[in-house]
Design an enzyme around this catalytic site. Structure first.
Site, short mmCIF file in Angstrom:
data_model
loop_
_atom_site.label_atom_id
_atom_site.label_comp_id
_atom_site.label_asym_id
_atom_site.label_seq_id
_atom_site.Cartn_x
_atom_site.Cartn_y
_atom_site.Cartn_z
CE LYS A 158 -4.38 -2.05 1.41
NZ LYS A 158 -5.22 -2.17 2.50
NE ARG A 193 -7.09 -9.47 0.87
CZ ARG A 193 -6.70 -8.54 0.06
NH1 ARG A 193 -6.10 -7.47 0.20
NH2 ARG A 193 -7.38 -8.54 -1.26
#
Length: 297
Positions: A242, A276
């Site tokens: 991210k 994840r």
């Protein structure tokens, strides 16, 4: 002593044991001290990191099986990008993308499959194809049929916190007190799921790193994931690749894999049960080495 799982006050540090199992539709995941790894499979043309790379069903299946070889404990398959400002996808299109992948992957591996969707129609089709988990960024609130479906099918569920929607969440996220606000939202969602008839052991909770959070919010949230163990459910965190990781290293265009791995080590140290990631092997091996050399002590 009062039940820490039912407290309405935000805890300072964990006062309850870490959840040790996550029950799915046909199996149960044991949650040891080391995290389980959820491998990301984006069957999309527009996901923020690998959009288009696994859009073809054959590529998505091959990637899924590669993630299993890397050590994935769960595969999270999704057909709609949830990056900021992504265009919505119809349920029919989402089903067209994910169902052939889930059907083939379920035939070729026993690793549980999670469907990453907020649409009940997509979740039902995925479950019929072999999915064991509904992973819903809307906290099972976005579609009124999602919660009854989860109750009916007995799947494992993951409810996430998000401020806004993917189309609005990064416009100007604001919190008066970040961690308690997210904690209280997840507490409310947990209690709503319990009240609907979903067993506590089937519920996983995700604080939603990157979903309606600024750079500073993400850093604070990542540093305080340990607090959410007081909810009495497994925790899932998805920070992989991210944008805030690029900001940490001072280069938004940098390969974010090393930063993803470093942050995964921090999550493992905080006892997060499911992490994840796009790249399972490097994260898994880094955490194994960290634990073997006393990092989790």
């Amino acid at each position: 002593m009062p039940d820490p799982f039912s407290s309405n006050s935000f805890p300072i540090r964990p006062v309850s044991p870490r959840a040790a199992v996550w029950k799915l539709r046909t199996c149960t995941l044991q949650l040891p001290p080391l995290p389980l790894w959820m491998g990301i499979v984006n069957v999309t043309p527009d996901s923020f990191s690998d959009g288009g790379e696994f859009f073809a069903a054959s590529a998505a299946v091959a990637h899924s099986l590669d993630l299993v070889e890397q050590g994935a404990d769960v595969l999270d398959i999704g057909g709609e990008s949830t990056r900021p400002y992504a265009d919505p996808v119809s349920a029919d299109e989402e089903i067209r993308r994910v169902v052939p992948v889930i059907e083939q992957v379920a035939r070729e591996t026993s690793v549980p499959i999670s469907i990453d969707t907020s649409k009940a129609a997509v979740a039902r089709a995925a479950i019929d194809a072999g999915a064991e988990i509904i992973n819903d960024i809307s906290g099972l609130e976005g579609d009124p049929e999602m919660l009854p479906l989860a109750v009916e099918t007995g799947v494992g569920v993951c409810a996430m916190h998000m401020q806004g929607t993917p189309q609005t969440m990064q416009d100007n996220p604001q919190y008066e007190d970040l961690v308690p606000e997210i904690y209280n939202y997840l507490l409310q969602r947990r209690d709503a799921l319990l009240a609907a008839g979903i067993d506590r052991e089937r519920i996983c909770l995700d604080p939603g790193v990157g979903f309606g959070k600024s750079h500073e919010h993400n850093l604070k949230l990542m540093a305080n994931c340990i607090e959410f163990h007081n909810l009495g459910c497994p925790l899932l965190v998805g920070h992989s690749r991210k944008a805030f990781l690029g900001k940490i290293v001072g280069d938004k265009s940098a390969d974010r894999l090393p930063a993803t791995v470093g942050a995964a080590v921090s999550l493992a140290r905080q006892g997060v049960q499911v992490i994840r990631v796009h790249d399972v092997r490097p994260a898994r091996e880094a955490v194994l080495a960290f634990a073997a050399t006393g990092g989790l002590a």
